[in-house]
Enzyme design. Structure first.
Site, PDB file in Angstrom:
ATOM      1  N   GLU A   1     -23.060   4.162   0.685  1.00  0.00           N
ATOM      2  CA  GLU A   1     -23.352   2.820   1.186  1.00  0.00           C
ATOM      3  C   GLU A   1     -22.331   1.979   0.885  1.00  0.00           C
ATOM      4  O   GLU A   1     -22.117   0.996   1.862  1.00  0.00           O
ATOM      5  CB  GLU A   1     -24.467   2.510   0.355  1.00  0.00           C
ATOM      6  CG  GLU A   1     -25.926   3.316   1.042  1.00  0.00           C
ATOM      7  CD  GLU A   1     -27.334   2.818   0.241  1.00  0.00           C
ATOM      8  OE1 GLU A   1     -28.254   2.562   1.036  1.00  0.00           O
ATOM      9  OE2 GLU A   1     -27.230   2.803  -0.892  1.00  0.00           O
TER      10      GLU A   1
ATOM     11  N   CYS B   1       0.654  -1.445  -0.078  1.00  0.00           N
ATOM     12  CA  CYS B   1      -0.284   0.043   0.230  1.00  0.00           C
ATOM     13  C   CYS B   1       0.814   1.108  -0.119  1.00  0.00           C
ATOM     14  O   CYS B   1       1.115   1.755   1.021  1.00  0.00           O
ATOM     15  CB  CYS B   1      -0.945  -0.022   1.146  1.00  0.00           C
ATOM     16  SG  CYS B   1      -2.049   1.378   1.072  1.00  0.00           S
TER      17      CYS B   1
ATOM     18  N   THR C   1     -26.359   3.397  10.870  1.00  0.00           N
ATOM     19  CA  THR C   1     -27.501   3.096   9.725  1.00  0.00           C
ATOM     20  C   THR C   1     -28.168   4.397   9.556  1.00  0.00           C
ATOM     21  O   THR C   1     -28.484   5.346  10.375  1.00  0.00           O
ATOM     22  CB  THR C   1     -28.434   2.048  10.374  1.00  0.00           C
ATOM     23  OG1 THR C   1     -29.346   1.817   9.245  1.00  0.00           O
ATOM     24  CG2 THR C   1     -29.144   2.354  11.686  1.00  0.00           C
ATOM     25  N   TYR C   2     -28.601   4.549   8.240  1.00  0.00           N
ATOM     26  CA  TYR C   2     -29.448   5.688   7.983  1.00  0.00           C
ATOM     27  C   TYR C   2     -30.894   5.147   7.692  1.00  0.00           C
ATOM     28  O   TYR C   2     -31.781   5.864   7.049  1.00  0.00           O
ATOM     29  CB  TYR C   2     -28.827   6.454   6.880  1.00  0.00           C
ATOM     30  CG  TYR C   2     -27.375   6.920   7.001  1.00  0.00           C
ATOM     31  CD1 TYR C   2     -27.190   8.042   7.672  1.00  0.00           C
ATOM     32  CD2 TYR C   2     -26.545   5.819   6.809  1.00  0.00           C
ATOM     33  CE1 TYR C   2     -25.783   8.410   7.955  1.00  0.00           C
ATOM     34  CE2 TYR C   2     -25.306   6.523   6.922  1.00  0.00           C
ATOM     35  CZ  TYR C   2     -25.010   7.562   7.751  1.00  0.00           C
ATOM     36  OH  TYR C   2     -23.515   7.902   7.891  1.00  0.00           O
ATOM     37  N   ASN C   3     -30.878   3.542   7.872  1.00  0.00           N
ATOM     38  CA  ASN C   3     -32.601   3.185   7.601  1.00  0.00           C
ATOM     39  C   ASN C   3     -32.730   3.122   6.025  1.00  0.00           C
ATOM     40  O   ASN C   3     -33.912   3.241   5.843  1.00  0.00           O
ATOM     41  CB  ASN C   3     -33.467   3.423   8.536  1.00  0.00           C
ATOM     42  CG  ASN C   3     -33.162   3.309   9.977  1.00  0.00           C
ATOM     43  OD1 ASN C   3     -33.048   4.088  10.762  1.00  0.00           O
ATOM     44  ND2 ASN C   3     -32.967   2.029  10.306  1.00  0.00           N
TER      45      ASN C   3
ATOM     46  N   THR D   1     -31.473  -2.448   8.480  1.00  0.00           N
ATOM     47  CA  THR D   1     -30.545  -3.088   7.918  1.00  0.00           C
ATOM     48  C   THR D   1     -29.375  -4.001   8.909  1.00  0.00           C
ATOM     49  O   THR D   1     -28.367  -4.266   8.488  1.00  0.00           O
ATOM     50  CB  THR D   1     -29.643  -2.115   7.074  1.00  0.00           C
ATOM     51  OG1 THR D   1     -28.973  -1.257   8.087  1.00  0.00           O
ATOM     52  CG2 THR D   1     -30.299  -1.232   6.009  1.00  0.00           C
TER      53      THR D   1
END
Length: 497
Positions: A468, A135, A391-393, A403
């Site tokens: 996401e 890397c 989460t943002y649902n 989720t």
């Protein structure tokens, strides 16, 4: 094939296509994506990405738009940035500011705050860790920081120039990066009982945390297509890279991958809209079934063994006999050919599964690391909890979605590949929720991150937002780091008892 990899390998004794124009044997391979003939070792001149954005996988506009509205991110950078600038990793992570704060705070603590190790040691260990995955992004960053914190420039010539105690970290660096299940209390004893070159336990825990952090961060760098920081010394927009059986179509930037290849059927995905709806339906069905009845323990055992065995079939065929060029980083590592080997590899001595209930982060690892390296346990625990519960649902265009099952499947699949099993988890959910192209991506990012391509990134969840997918990468990174820490801390615990 799972990517534009060689269609076949050819042993030295049997060239794929005979002789070159001078009558010499010359092994050639064919890219399975574009069908061009590849030579094995060569240097090619590649244009730098036209975009100046932080990621070769994510449109610059999407990241920049999020950053411009993110005052919190700029405050965090001022307070916790190591380099004092807004680097590309931070810009991509800023798509999830809540997580970014936990990440920057823990990284700042391990690199800058009071701790067992001198500052230059910390950055040199980061270089050693990043070198296991070639890397260069992280290596270059920490070469600069190593020098800024008073590191001896001669050490950058390679391991033969560093103190013996740093060289002694090579074995545990190698094992944690590629096969952490092989770390034993004997490795710990060897490090803490080597006379004048010994490590104290607090120093060793600090080193292990740094190694695990930078192995996992390398996964995020490659998985998110992090672009090199703009190099003012790169004058004409080109850079030389070494390639070994790689095709230009695999290079991770928009200029080198035709849009057509991004919608190819290499991964068996036909219609991204129906793919999304199918995933939503499977998620709803699993949630309903869980409410109705629990699987028996015997069935759960069977499903774990099935998932562990099936993970063998993911990706490996694409990488057989393929060795990456490592000349530029070999000075910082030993045994560069050592890499990931499936935990459940067929035909080899059976390794005992790490039962998570026997040694958990919450009940065992956290308290040990906190006792030997004050407060880092709290910071790591906050980071693990943050990414796991974040989460943002939403799922792509769907809102008000729970989720939890999906996040747990991602996290536990990584641990499954490292031989860690949760007795209370139904591994049938992994097969239901993670399609093959996503499994290919997860295994590559987690186990062979330097081989991640844009095509792999684009092949799964094609209706989902880039933010996401960055969330997926954060989950993979933290799951990997926690797996490495569990094996290392368990070995330290066994040394102490």
């Amino acid at each position: 094939m799972n990517r534009g990899s060689p269609a076949a390998s050819c042993p030295p004794s049997l060239p794929a296509d005979g002789h070159d124009s001078h009558g010499h044997n010359e092994c050639r391979r064919v890219c399975s994506n574009c069908r061009k003939v590849l030579r094995q070792e060569k240097k090619i001149r590649v244009s730098l990405p036209l975009t100046r954005g932080p990621s070769a996988f994510i449109p610059e506009k999407e990241v920049m738009q999020a950053n411009s509205l993110n005052e919190r991110m700029h405050l965090l950078v001022e307070e916790y940035s190591i380099s004092g600038r807004l680097d590309n990793i931070t810009q991509v992570m800023s798509l999830h500011t809540q997580y970014l704060e936990s990440f920057l705070r823990s990284q700042f603590y391990m690199l800058r705050m009071d701790g067992p190790l001198p500052l230059p040691y910390r950055h040199y260990i980061a270089i050693m860790a990043a070198a296991r995955h070639q890397c260069f992004y992280l290596i270059n960053m920490h070469v600069d920081e190593f020098l800024k914190t008073g590191g001896i420039p001669e050490w950058l010539n390679g391991l033969e120039y560093v103190p013996q105690r740093l060289k002694n970290l090579n074995e545990i660096n190698k094992l944690l990066a590629h096969r952490p299940w092989l770390v034993t209390k004997e490795h710990i004893q060897k490090l803490v009982k080597t006379g004048e070159n010994n490590w104290s336990l607090p120093e060793l825990v600090h080193a292990v945390v740094l190694l695990a952090h930078y192995h996992a961060l390398a996964s995020f760098v490659f998985g998110s297509g992090i672009n090199p920081e703009r190099d003012l010394n790169t004058s004409n927009g080109y850079r030389l890279i070494s390639v070994n059986s790689f095709c230009v179509c695999d290079l991770a930037n928009d200029n080198n991958i035709e849009n057509a290849s991004l919608t190819s059927n290499n991964f068996g995905i036909s219609d991204s809209l129906s793919e999304l709806e199918a995933l939503m339906n499977r998620l709803r069905r699993l949630q309903e079934e869980k409410e109705d009845e629990e699987a028996s323990q015997e069935e759960m055992d069977t499903r774990f063994e099935k998932e562990k065995t099936e993970s063998l079939l993911v990706v490996t065929e694409a990488f057989d006999d393929e060795i990456l060029s490592i000349a530029d980083v070999s000075r910082y590592i030993e045994d560069p050919g050592f890499g990931y080997k499936d935990f459940a590899r067929r035909g080899e001595e059976h390794l005992p599964t790490f039962r998570a209930q026997d040694y958990t982060w919450e009940n065992h690892g956290f308290s040990l690391v906190n006792r030997l390296y004050s407060d880092i346990g709290h910071l790591l625990d906050e980071k693990f909890r943050m990414v796991y519960n974040l989460t943002y649902n939403t799922m792509a265009t769907h809102e008000d979605v729970d989720t939890t099952m999906l996040r747990r499947a991602l996290f536990n699949y990584v641990h499954c590949m490292f031989g860690i099993r949760y007795d209370d988890y139904d591994y049938g959910e992994v097969n239901q929720l993670l399609e093959r192209s996503l499994k290919v991506y997860i295994k590559t990012v987690t186990c062979y991150p330097e081989r991640t391509t844009k095509r792999m990134y684009d092949s799964y969840w094609r209706q989902f937002k880039h933010s996401e997918k960055v969330h997926v990468n954060l989950l993979l990174m933290e799951a990997r780091m926690q797996a490495e820490l569990l094996y290392a801390l368990r070995a330290i615990t066994r040394h102490l008892t």
